[in-house]
Design a protein around this motif. Sequence first.
Motif, short mmCIF file in Angstrom:
data_model
loop_
_atom_site.label_atom_id
_atom_site.label_comp_id
_atom_site.label_asym_id
_atom_site.label_seq_id
_atom_site.Cartn_x
_atom_site.Cartn_y
_atom_site.Cartn_z
N PRO A 67 0.82 -1.21 0.00
CA PRO A 67 0.00 0.00 0.00
C PRO A 67 0.85 1.27 0.00
O PRO A 67 1.94 1.30 0.59
CB PRO A 67 -0.79 -0.12 1.31
CG PRO A 67 0.12 -0.89 2.21
CD PRO A 67 0.87 -1.84 1.34
N CYS A 68 0.35 2.31 -0.66
CA CYS A 68 1.01 3.61 -0.71
C CYS A 68 0.08 4.68 -0.16
O CYS A 68 -1.14 4.46 -0.06
CB CYS A 68 1.40 3.96 -2.14
SG CYS A 68 2.72 2.93 -2.83
N SER A 69 0.66 5.81 0.16
CA SER A 69 -0.11 6.91 0.74
C SER A 69 0.30 8.23 0.11
O SER A 69 1.46 8.43 -0.23
CB SER A 69 0.09 6.99 2.26
OG SER A 69 -0.37 5.84 2.91
N GLN A 70 -0.68 9.10 -0.01
CA GLN A 70 -0.45 10.51 -0.31
C GLN A 70 -1.26 11.31 0.72
O GLN A 70 -2.44 11.02 0.93
CB GLN A 70 -0.91 10.87 -1.71
CG GLN A 70 -0.05 10.30 -2.83
CD GLN A 70 -0.56 10.73 -4.20
OE1 GLN A 70 -1.65 11.28 -4.33
NE2 GLN A 70 0.23 10.48 -5.23
N ALA A 71 -0.61 12.27 1.34
CA ALA A 71 -1.31 13.01 2.41
C ALA A 71 -0.93 14.48 2.38
O ALA A 71 0.18 14.84 2.00
CB ALA A 71 -0.96 12.41 3.77
N ILE A 72 -1.89 15.29 2.77
CA ILE A 72 -1.63 16.69 3.09
C ILE A 72 -2.15 16.89 4.51
O ILE A 72 -3.35 16.96 4.74
CB ILE A 72 -2.34 17.66 2.13
CG1 ILE A 72 -1.86 17.44 0.70
CG2 ILE A 72 -2.08 19.10 2.54
CD1 ILE A 72 -2.56 18.32 -0.33
N THR A 73 -1.23 16.94 5.43
CA THR A 73 -1.58 17.07 6.85
C THR A 73 -1.04 18.38 7.38
O THR A 73 0.17 18.62 7.36
CB THR A 73 -0.99 15.90 7.66
OG1 THR A 73 -1.42 14.67 7.10
CG2 THR A 73 -1.43 15.98 9.12
N SER A 74 -1.92 19.21 7.86
CA SER A 74 -1.51 20.53 8.34
C SER A 74 -0.98 20.42 9.77
O SER A 74 -1.60 20.89 10.73
CB SER A 74 -2.67 21.51 8.28
OG SER A 74 -2.25 22.81 8.65
#
Length: 547
Positions: free
Chosen positions: A410-417
């Motif tokens: 599994p892979c992830s892409q995130a925008i976490t402030s």
Amino acid sequence: MSTPNRDPFALVVTGEPVTAEPDHEPVERGSRLDGWAARMLSTPRRRLAWYWGAPLLVTLLAGILRIWNLGHPHALVFDETFYVKDAWTLLSNGYESAWPENADEAFNRGETSGYLDDPSYVVHPPLGKWLIAVGLAAFGAGDSFGWRISTAIVGTVAVFVLMLVARKLFASTLLAVLAGFLFAIDGHAIVMSRVAVLDNSVMLFALLGFGCVLLDRERHERALGERLAAAQALGRDPSWGPVIWWRPWVLGAGLCFGLASSVKWSGLYFLAAFGLYLIVVDALARRRLGLPLWTSAAVLKQGPATFLLVVPPALAVYLASWTNWFVSDNSYYRHWAEAAGNAWTGVFSWVPPAWQSFVYYQQSIYNFHVGLKAAHPYSADPVSWLAMTRPTSMWYASPGTGTEGCIAEPCSQAITSIANPLIWWAAVTALLYLVYRLARYREWRVGLILMGTVAGYLPWLLYTERTVFQFYTIVFLPYLLLGLVFVLGLVLGSPDDETWRRNRGLSLTAVFVIAATALTVFWYPLWSATTVPYWFWMLHSWLPTWV
């Protein structure tokens, strides 16, 4: 630590050693780095290059971190679903317009003309959306880079402005560059510059207002002294002191806080806080000049003048930001007062219907804000903001193998402030120390920094039951960083310190900056939606509430 009677910052800037008092045995002072810096800055041209070159390089770094791959993801992220589409309809129709259900998918595909003629009910003033619209006008609504470029520029400019503020506050280019660098690499600041939401613009305009208040402080006290001396020379009663009307920086502060309030109403907190701050500073200045009625003079004499310099300009800016609402015939609630039974009666019946409708709309916005209690998985109680227990996840995706750089699922892409954890928690610790330091030493720098934090944070504690988010903290992040740099300045010491102490201060500061930079490298993929293995994403879940 520095003693309270000594300015710990002036020596950091000039690099000019202060002659030590004679000792029985000579004490080695400064460090080899101080000697190297003195040689490097030995000519006016080199000093000028350091004075402007270093801040510009930090600003360039900030721009790279904010603009690199800005168009990814090509999807409306978090509240972009409101502000990007509102900005586009402002450009197209002249007012924020409604969209059909499930319009985001079509908008992401480039089908940007699906808006309706009906107006949309919006709960924030238009200025922030007009700023987003500048990018849309330049690049088109089908380009996700255009959605976000205005916000990225705002965030980059804020880094430069913070360095100008810090240099004026501390009289030190070194500390100014340090403040700008920490702001440039902080994850919260980076994310809020890479997503087309409004809070980054509130932060910049409030910071500009803060800078205006800082510039007025010295100018006002000097003008008071000069006017008082002139009055005494003429034999006038000095009990109250003069009224100073020509305070251009106070006028500038009013305009800036008006701009902040024209993006989101949270800008009003800065207007109120620094309006009171200006009165307090005036009172203390009059007391230092020996005026017996300094309190009443500040409140009853200079206070009304300060009010007129701050509030009407801010109100004028706010009303001007709504110009399109007034001139667009189809704006939301534009004709409310013309409906049967809605028009005002009695003493205010003369008010034009458009203004009656506008006031009703503002009341409706207020009721919406104070009553907002919608459940949200990333809602964060303001009490928890300083601990950063629930940062806002703005976007998450799991690309499949062979897509978007995913080698094996599994892979992830995130925008976490989420802020750089070391920078944030160190800044909060510094904030607590500044509260103690203000109580003990009454330092004006500390008071001013804390007032910025108070304006951006404390009012939210009144709304603990309202739906709010950790990312609102961007508006007071600059003041947390100023507080952190204040403490780092104390740790650094000066070239006049004994060598062992100076070396210790330089080493501790260097270790902190290097560690913070390393964490930025570690966290940047989660701030920029970079494809990473799922296990790498999980490495960043330091607290259970961060998942």
